[in-house]
Design an enzyme around this catalytic site. Structure first.
Site: not given
Length: 677
Positions: A493-495
């Site tokens: 979910h950080h991309a």
């Protein structure tokens, strides 16, 4: 953000509007009723989350897969190939030791004998041990995993006892190749040089004494094989798990640890059973005549030589076994790894799969789901790739999650598991800048870009990410048909739109959500992100997309320190425990579900909220994770909202503990799925 009527007009108990300020809850400000949300995890699956209190390790679990039979044949092939490498290298050492055992002479004298006989005789008799070792090692590794799986499937034995029985039965099965070992003994003794021309001739010649002659010394072989296998398989992975991460991460370090782990065990076992081998050799040097008892020959040799004499040549045996079993173990692991990925590629060509480059939301999945029974699990060995030595990320956890579920018989690898294909540039480009995706797939990202992700680019890494993204997309498509499914990976979910960050390269959650909504202007997706870190990349990707509601419950003071604005951010103070955390969920999740009314839920069940997590700042227990996951799934299922789960973040040096912690979401989903049926 422009908001369609009725989409985000959410009210009490908190202001959930897109522009509402981020809410930070302190654990002292909330409370739970006296009754618990759900019964404890142990009530449904036993005390599986107690780490080392329970026997068996996830990494030592039965190597099952959607093609269990193929996987077991891989073990046979890898075991035989490892023996081929080892016996070719160590045969001269073994022959020197043999001369010492038979003639009770010094190492120098044994070497002198071999030099006198000449180089032509040095590898005399190689065919017999070569065939014997290839056969026995193939049976040893392959039958161990096969017996262990069958015993777990058809008995009520615990995984530990099933593996113990599998090791014993593998030792018995190895004994079927005893005629080759019998002939090897005859071929290595100089007194038979003129009697037997070669291995086939020796095998043919002793037939006149009957079938029993081929199995002279069987009791000694069983006494050596069965307990030796128990020690080897019972300790092999535990030794590796006990080593520091820097010794086991990366190709070079992993090979070194595999070598020394196998070498240590091989040397230990061969030394322990050396007197048994000496007795076995003397039993098998006789051709024809009465069959002597093992005990009688052992006693005779002990009286004749003394205890020290029974260990004559043990230092050469120790050296030979150290080298041989080190080579066997490292060769086995590498061959198994190569075969695993080769078979995965072959099977991906031949099995029904989803063409992810063009997969429409309306694609008929009935052919691929026809043989699936129970909760669908999305898994492939390709979720795993090699990392440099000492890397903090536990790449093997994806395999460990699957193995722990199979080992505990939570899932059936034959009837519940579906393998994805790799996500194409077009598919990943639904949520990301196409040029970024192309550069990442091709290995053209800069060093600074790679540093931000925490990974150095490799072909294996790019392939792994593509499979993981494809797995999450496939899970969502299956959940539309079946209501609920789980991947053994996902949660990156950080991309962001055009960058990777924090171990996340392609945002699989965002890609899957985009794939769901791209052909339907009214389809709505709720992303529930309960990882300890905010889903900043997901929030940024969907900041202007009213059909996707992003909800992130995270530790406020944790990474990322510059947060994006989700549709609802619940930033928690450090130290929040089970009851306080669950209170937050109870007060918000039902409100979001009822007022946003999603057509689909993507649930990131990160376990880095756990009290023992290396990167978390919250204090949830194993049972807290179970209650959390049960609550989320129940709320979704009772509203009839199709749901897919991904495992999210989790960081622990103990691979077994981490893998089982991640598997809680699958165990909860199976419980919910069984209630749905």
């Amino acid at each position: 953000m422009d908001t369609p009527t009725g989409t985000r007009r959410l009210s009490s108990p908190f202001d959930l509007r897109p522009n509402a300020p981020r809410l930070v809850l302190k654990f002292s400000e909330v409370s739970l009723p006296a009754h618990s949300l759900d019964t404890p995890l142990e009530d449904h699956f036993g005390p599986i989350m107690k780490g080392h209190e329970v026997g068996g390790t996830a990494v030592d679990a039965v190597r099952a897969s959607p093609q269990t039979g193929v996987d077991e044949w891989r073990e046979y092939v890898a075991g035989g190939g490892a023996a081929l490498v080892a016996i070719t290298i160590t045969f001269p050492i073994n022959k020197t030791m043999f001369r010492q055992q038979v003639h009770n002479i010094s190492p120098a004298e044994a070497v002198r004998q071999l030099r006198v006989e000449g180089g032509m005789h040095l590898y005399r008799g190689l065919l017999s041990p070569l065939l014997m070792k290839i056969s026995t090692q193939s049976i040893m590794f392959g039958s161990y995993f096969q017996y262990s799986r069958l015993i777990q499937e058809h008995t009520h034995l615990t995984p530990t006892y099933a593996k113990l029985m599998g090791a014993v039965l593998a030792g018995v099965s190895e004994a079927c190749m005893m005629p080759l070992e019998r002939v090897q003994v005859l071929m290595q003794d100089s007194k038979f040089h003129t009697q037997f021309r070669n291995t086939p001739h020796a095998l043919y010649s002793i037939r006149v004494y009957g079938l029993r002659e081929y199995y002279r010394g069987l009791s000694a072989i069983l006494l050596r094989n069965c307990p030796g296998n128990v020690i080897f398989f019972g300790s092999r992975e535990r030794i590796k798990a006990a080593l520091p991460d820097t010794w086991t991460t990366g190709t070079y370090a992993s090979n070194i640890s595999d070598f020394f782990g196998g070498a240590f065990l091989g040397a230990l076992i061969s030394t322990m059973f050396y007197p048994v081998n000496v007795t076995k050799t003397h039993l098998q040097l006789q051709v024809g005549g009465p069959f002597l008892q093992f005990r009688a020959v052992f006693k005779m040799l002990l009286e004749e030589r003394g205890l020290r004499g029974m260990f004559r040549g043990v230092h050469i045996n120790y050296t030979r076994s150290f080298l041989s079993w080190g080579i066997i173990n490292v060769s086995y692991e590498n061959l198994s790894h190569l075969l695993r990925h080769a078979l995965a590629e072959i099977m991906s060509w031949t099995r029904l799969t989803i063409p992810f480059s063009t997969a429409p939301a309306s694609l008929d999945l009935s052919p691929i789901l026809q043989g699936i029974r129970g909760l669908p699990i999305i898994h492939t060995e390709s979720y795993v790739c090699r990392l440099p030595p000492g890397h903090r990320f536990q790449m093997r956890k994806f395999r460990g999650v699957f193995q722990s579920l199979v080992q505990d018989r939570v899932i059936d690898a034959k009837t519940q598991v579906i393998e994805p294909l790799r996500a194409s540039v077009e598919l990943a480009g639904l949520a990301h800048d196409t040029q970024y995706v192309e550069r990442f797939y091709a290995g053209e990202t800069s060093r600074e870009e790679q540093r931000r992700t925490g990974f150095e680019w490799s072909h294996g890494l790019a392939s792994r990410v593509r499979y993981e993204t494809g797995g999450t997309v496939l899970s969502t498509r299956i959940s539309l048909e079946r209501g609920l499914s789980c991947s053994t990976g996902g949660g990156t979910h950080h991309a962001g739109p055009d960058y990777g960050s924090g171990y996340c390269l392609i945002n699989d959650i965002a890609v899957a959500a985009m794939n769901l909504i791209r052909n339907d202007p009214n389809f709505k997706v709720l992303i529930i992100d309960l990882d300890v870190h905010q889903g900043d990349g997901t929030a940024l990707i969907f900041e202007n997309e009213p059909r996707v509601f992003t909800l992130s419950v995270h530790a406020e003071k944790n990474f990322p320190f510059r947060k994006q604005k989700s549709d609802l951010d619940l930033g928690l103070e450090d130290g929040l425990q089970d009851n306080e955390y669950l209170q937050v969920l109870q007060e918000h999740i039902p409100v979001v579900l009822d007022q946003f009314r999603p057509d689909f839920v993507l649930y990131d069940a990160g376990v880095d909220v756990h009290e023992a997590d290396a990167l978390g700042r919250l204090k949830l227990s194993d049972n807290g994770l179970w209650r959390r996951d049960m609550f989320i799934l129940k709320e979704c299922m009772k509203r009839g909202v199709p749901t897919s789960t991904v495992i999210g973040g989790g960081y622990d040096k103990d691979l077994e503990v981490l893998s089982r912690r991640h598997s809680i979401i699958h165990r909860a989903a199976i419980k919910i799925h069984s209630q749905m049926q």
